[in-house]
Write a protein that holds these residues in place. Structure first.
Motif, PDB file in Angstrom:
ATOM      1  N   ASP A   1      -3.451   7.792   6.687  1.00 18.81           N
ATOM      2  CA  ASP A   1      -4.302   8.198   5.565  1.00 18.81           C
ATOM      3  C   ASP A   1      -3.591   7.964   4.237  1.00 18.81           C
ATOM      4  N   PHE A   2      -2.287   8.258   4.219  1.00 20.51           N
ATOM      5  CA  PHE A   2      -1.502   8.088   2.994  1.00 20.51           C
ATOM      6  C   PHE A   2      -1.435   6.611   2.611  1.00 20.51           C
ATOM      7  N   VAL A   3      -1.134   5.749   3.577  1.00 13.84           N
ATOM      8  CA  VAL A   3      -1.040   4.312   3.301  1.00 13.84           C
ATOM      9  C   VAL A   3      -2.398   3.766   2.856  1.00 13.84           C
ATOM     10  N   ALA A   4      -3.459   4.242   3.482  1.00 16.53           N
ATOM     11  CA  ALA A   4      -4.806   3.728   3.173  1.00 16.53           C
ATOM     12  C   ALA A   4      -5.213   3.971   1.727  1.00 16.53           C
ATOM     13  N   LYS A   5      -4.616   4.950   1.090  1.00 19.36           N
ATOM     14  CA  LYS A   5      -4.948   5.249  -0.309  1.00 19.36           C
ATOM     15  C   LYS A   5      -4.363   4.214  -1.270  1.00 19.36           C
ATOM     16  N   GLY A   6      -3.412   3.418  -0.783  1.00 17.03           N
ATOM     17  CA  GLY A   6      -2.709   2.500  -1.672  1.00 17.03           C
ATOM     18  C   GLY A   6      -3.403   1.158  -1.838  1.00 17.03           C
ATOM     19  N   ASP A   7      -2.944   0.426  -2.831  1.00 19.70           N
ATOM     20  CA  ASP A   7      -3.496  -0.889  -3.174  1.00 19.70           C
ATOM     21  C   ASP A   7      -2.696  -1.970  -2.444  1.00 19.70           C
ATOM     22  N   ALA A   8      -3.382  -2.747  -1.579  1.00 18.39           N
ATOM     23  CA  ALA A   8      -2.720  -3.800  -0.809  1.00 18.39           C
ATOM     24  C   ALA A   8      -2.221  -4.936  -1.691  1.00 18.39           C
ATOM     25  N   LYS A   9      -2.674  -4.984  -2.929  1.00 18.69           N
ATOM     26  CA  LYS A   9      -2.220  -6.009  -3.869  1.00 18.69           C
ATOM     27  C   LYS A   9      -1.354  -5.392  -4.977  1.00 18.69           C
ATOM     28  N   PHE A  10      -0.783  -4.243  -4.689  1.00 19.91           N
ATOM     29  CA  PHE A  10       0.050  -3.532  -5.648  1.00 19.91           C
ATOM     30  C   PHE A  10       1.105  -4.453  -6.250  1.00 19.91           C
ATOM     31  N   ALA A  11       1.173  -4.487  -7.565  1.00 17.04           N
ATOM     32  CA  ALA A  11       2.097  -5.385  -8.267  1.00 17.04           C
ATOM     33  C   ALA A  11       3.452  -4.695  -8.453  1.00 17.04           C
ATOM     34  N   TRP A  12       4.241  -4.689  -7.385  1.00 27.79           N
ATOM     35  CA  TRP A  12       5.564  -4.080  -7.482  1.00 27.79           C
ATOM     36  C   TRP A  12       6.453  -4.914  -8.395  1.00 27.79           C
ATOM     37  N   GLN A  13       7.427  -4.276  -8.985  1.00 29.11           N
ATOM     38  CA  GLN A  13       8.302  -4.932  -9.955  1.00 29.11           C
ATOM     39  C   GLN A  13       9.698  -5.129  -9.368  1.00 29.11           C
ATOM     40  N   LEU A  14      10.352  -6.217  -9.778  1.00 29.84           N
ATOM     41  CA  LEU A  14      11.761  -6.391  -9.445  1.00 29.84           C
ATOM     42  C   LEU A  14      12.558  -5.230 -10.041  1.00 29.84           C
ATOM     43  N   PRO A  15      13.669  -4.862  -9.438  1.00 30.11           N
ATOM     44  CA  PRO A  15      14.493  -3.823 -10.063  1.00 30.11           C
ATOM     45  C   PRO A  15      14.941  -4.278 -11.441  1.00 30.11           C
TER      46      PRO A  15
ATOM     47  N   GLN B   1       0.831  -1.205   0.000  1.00 28.55           N
ATOM     48  CA  GLN B   1       0.000   0.000   0.000  1.00 28.55           C
ATOM     49  C   GLN B   1       0.869   1.260   0.000  1.00 28.55           C
ATOM     50  N   LEU B   2       1.920   1.249   0.815  1.00 29.39           N
ATOM     51  CA  LEU B   2       2.824   2.400   0.848  1.00 29.39           C
ATOM     52  C   LEU B   2       3.449   2.632  -0.513  1.00 29.39           C
ATOM     53  N   ALA B   3       3.917   1.552  -1.154  1.00 30.16           N
ATOM     54  CA  ALA B   3       4.516   1.678  -2.486  1.00 30.16           C
ATOM     55  C   ALA B   3       3.510   2.218  -3.493  1.00 30.16           C
ATOM     56  N   SER B   4       2.297   1.705  -3.444  1.00 25.30           N
ATOM     57  CA  SER B   4       1.236   2.143  -4.353  1.00 25.30           C
ATOM     58  C   SER B   4       0.936   3.625  -4.163  1.00 25.30           C
ATOM     59  N   SER B   5       0.813   4.064  -2.914  1.00 33.20           N
ATOM     60  CA  SER B   5       0.509   5.469  -2.634  1.00 33.20           C
ATOM     61  C   SER B   5       1.646   6.382  -3.072  1.00 33.20           C
ATOM     62  N   LEU B   6       2.878   5.925  -2.895  1.00 29.86           N
ATOM     63  CA  LEU B   6       4.014   6.736  -3.354  1.00 29.86           C
ATOM     64  C   LEU B   6       3.972   6.926  -4.867  1.00 29.86           C
ATOM     65  N   GLN B   7       3.666   5.854  -5.582  1.00 36.10           N
ATOM     66  CA  GLN B   7       3.576   5.990  -7.036  1.00 36.10           C
ATOM     67  C   GLN B   7       2.439   6.918  -7.433  1.00 36.10           C
ATOM     68  N   LYS B   8       1.298   6.817  -6.735  1.00 37.63           N
ATOM     69  CA  LYS B   8       0.170   7.720  -7.018  1.00 37.63           C
ATOM     70  C   LYS B   8       0.537   9.179  -6.737  1.00 37.63           C
ATOM     71  N   ALA B   9       1.474   9.383  -5.820  1.00 38.37           N
ATOM     72  CA  ALA B   9       1.909  10.741  -5.478  1.00 38.37           C
ATOM     73  C   ALA B   9       2.996  11.250  -6.418  1.00 38.37           C
ATOM     74  N   GLY B  10       3.304  10.455  -7.432  1.00 38.53           N
ATOM     75  CA  GLY B  10       4.277  10.889  -8.428  1.00 38.53           C
ATOM     76  C   GLY B  10       5.693  10.439  -8.188  1.00 38.53           C
ATOM     77  N   VAL B  11       5.880   9.531  -7.218  1.00 39.05           N
ATOM     78  CA  VAL B  11       7.216   9.011  -6.935  1.00 39.05           C
ATOM     79  C   VAL B  11       7.514   7.861  -7.883  1.00 39.05           C
ATOM     80  N   GLY B  12       8.682   7.887  -8.480  1.00 40.39           N
ATOM     81  CA  GLY B  12       9.059   6.843  -9.423  1.00 40.39           C
ATOM     82  C   GLY B  12      10.488   6.391  -9.229  1.00 40.39           C
TER      83      GLY B  12
END
Length: 549
Positions: free
Chosen positions: A168-182, A57-68
């Motif tokens: 609140d920030f974490v709650a905006k994220g997707d708990a099944k976010f498909a993060w990628q290997l580097p 969820q944290l990773a998903s929310s960071l990406q939604k906030a424009g973090v890449g």
């Protein structure tokens, strides 16, 4: 030139190769042991499946906030659950985690936020006042998303410095976010600042490969079993907790989080949660050894402790043994992910008296399992010194457990890797059995309570006092902190400045742990060319009167 038969039609592909990353540890543990306990913090209990979901969820929310990819996410956090989550959620978003040292001054924090070009800053309520002072000192005008952690266990009413709360920030994220290997295991995973001998701190860049390999080496050095219970006494901001956030995940172990480190809390955690492992600077072990008998009552034998920093003295080893603790001495630097050598013990040592065991265990030891090499070399010829326990050289590292380099500092990076080795700056000898022992520090770094203090930084502050003609700072041995700064000062003619004046001046410009704990006035010994002879001052420092803290 003909191609080898082993290279023909045997391509690297997704089926037979994946980049190494410690993020895979939490993924596997959540799959295999979803209901095993991952985090203990006060009354909070979270399983590995719950922790993994929150990291995603944290990773998903960071990406939604424009973090890449390769964006920097800074955190100012103690050893609490959000800090554990940051070690996975931030790199899952493709970003680089910058754990800020919570003991630094606002000016240094502002420099780090600018130098690392942080896009997000996550702040614990305990450090909100510090961040509030640092933010206006930033020189970059780029946007910085500041997020407030809310923690009822902290106590005092929290100062708000961010635009939203962490939950609140974490709650905006997707708990099944498909993060990628580097895309490459050489991709950056973390940024850690280290004190240099001059100028601003240097930004040490870690890669996924090194973080993975050091995390695994931690398991191997300690024979760390599945489902160990690991107590967070070592700050996670320091070398990413020596990579132990990732080590703990690899072993499906338990993170026992502590906001503050004191003997009572440590002993209570050991008793209440069945702690099996912890790491810390010598000061932490000293707290335990010197605690009252009543405080130690009921503590089980067999707890494994890892110590780094100043070599453990005989009294500490004896005290740890009396409690039934098993101590392991490691050595390293920020540039090598924390520990990269270990004083590997031999069964034969058990039959020796405490003094001889202490002498053997005080050595910095041999290379970590997955480090290619740790050796003492002549820094001029780059040849190994004789293994005679007498010939001095510089400790150097080579292999998997070494940083990418210093951020935006190619000159320092080139110098650090001169001759194909990482130069530690620590002068040492190597014994016939191959074990390394530090003898001196070529950079005059003072290690106090596990933190590095640049003597030159303190001297620069002293020289800013109008009555100071000359100043030199060296390490003074300290039973609690290992070492503390001792200032030798030559005053201008007619000056009536006192020790208290000097200390008050330093407190205005330095973090508390960098302020000299002893001040000596007098003429400074110098060479014929006017260079201050610090080796003479080191001889005097031991007898200098300490200032009451």
């Amino acid at each position: 030139m003909s191609t080898s038969i082993y290279d023909q039609n045997l391509p690297q592909n997704e089926a037979n190769h994946a980049p190494l990353t410690p993020l895979s540890f939490i993924e596997r543990t959540a799959e295999v042991y979803p209901d095993r306990l991952a985090i203990i913090y006060g009354d909070l209990r979270r399983t590995w499946s719950e922790t993994y979901a929150r990291c995603r969820q944290l990773a998903s929310s960071l990406q939604k906030a424009g973090v890449g990819k390769n964006d920097t996410v800074a955190v100012m956090l103690p050893n609490t659950p959000p800090m554990v989550e940051a070690h996975f959620g931030v790199p899952m978003s493709g970003a680089v985690l910058n754990t800020l040292n919570t003991r630094l001054d606002p000016e240094t924090i502002a420099f780090m936020l600018d130098h690392g070009e942080a896009k997000v800053l996550i702040v614990d309520p305990e450090f909100a006042p510090l961040v509030a002072k640092a933010l206006p000192m930033r020189k970059l005008d780029t946007p910085l998303l500041v997020i407030d952690v809310e923690d009822a266990s902290y106590g005092p009413a929290a100062q708000q410095v961010g635009s939203q709360t962490y939950e609140d920030f974490v709650a905006k994220g997707d708990a099944k976010f498909a993060w990628q290997l580097p895309g490459d295991e050489w991709d950056a995973i973390a940024l850690n600042y280290t004190s240099g001998t001059t100028g601003n701190p240097k930004g040490v860049v870690y890669h996924h490969r090194g973080a993975t390999i050091n995390a695994i080496s931690n398991v191997l050095e300690w024979d760390m079993p599945k489902h160990a219970v690991y107590l967070w006494t070592l700050p996670m901001f320091h070398c990413n907790g020596w990579c132990f956030p990732w080590t703990v995940a690899a072993r499906a172990a338990v993170n026992v989080c502590l906001r503050r480190v004191d003997a009572q809390s440590i002993f209570d955690a050991i008793r209440n949660h069945g702690v099996t492992h912890y790491c810390g600077a010598p000061i932490v072990h000293g707290l335990l050894v010197n605690a009252s008998a009543a405080m130690k009552e009921g503590v089980p034998a067999g707890v494994k402790a890892m110590v780094a920093g100043a070599a453990p003295p005989a009294a500490m080893i004896e005290g740890m043994e009396a409690m039934g603790f098993d101590i392991t001495h490691v050595y390293g630097l920020t540039e090598v992910y924390g520990p990269a050598t270990v004083c590997a013990k031999h069964e034969a040592w058990n039959d020796l008296d405490i003094g001889e065991r202490a002498r053997l265990n005080a050595r910095q030891g041999v290379r970590y399992h997955l480090q290619r090499s740790a050796a003492v070399l002549d820094p001029e010829t780059m040849e190994p010194v004789p293994h005679d326990g007498e010939t001095m050289g510089e400790i150097m590292f080579q292999g998997n457990i070494a940083m990418k380099g210093y951020l935006k500092n190619p000159k320092a990076t080139e110098e650090a890797f001169r001759g194909g080795w990482f130069h530690s700056g620590d002068l040492a000898v190597q014994y016939p059995d191959g074990y390394i022992k530090i003898k001196d520090r070529s950079k005059d770094i003072i290690i106090s309570g596990g933190e590095n203090i640049s003597s030159i930084e303190v001297e620069d502050v002293l020289y800013r006092h109008p009555d100071v003609l000359a100043a030199a700072v060296v390490a003074k041995p300290d039973p609690k902190w290992g070492e503390t700064p001792c200032a030798f000062i030559e005053l201008k003619a007619g000056a009536t400045t006192t020790v208290e004046d000097i200390v008050a001046h330093c407190k205005k410009h330095l973090a508390g742990f960098k302020v000299p704990r002893a001040v000596v006035f007098g003429d400074l010994p110098k060479t014929s060319t006017g260079k201050i002879q610090k080796f003479e001052l080191r001889k005097q420092a031991g007898s200098a009167s300490a200032i009451d803290a």
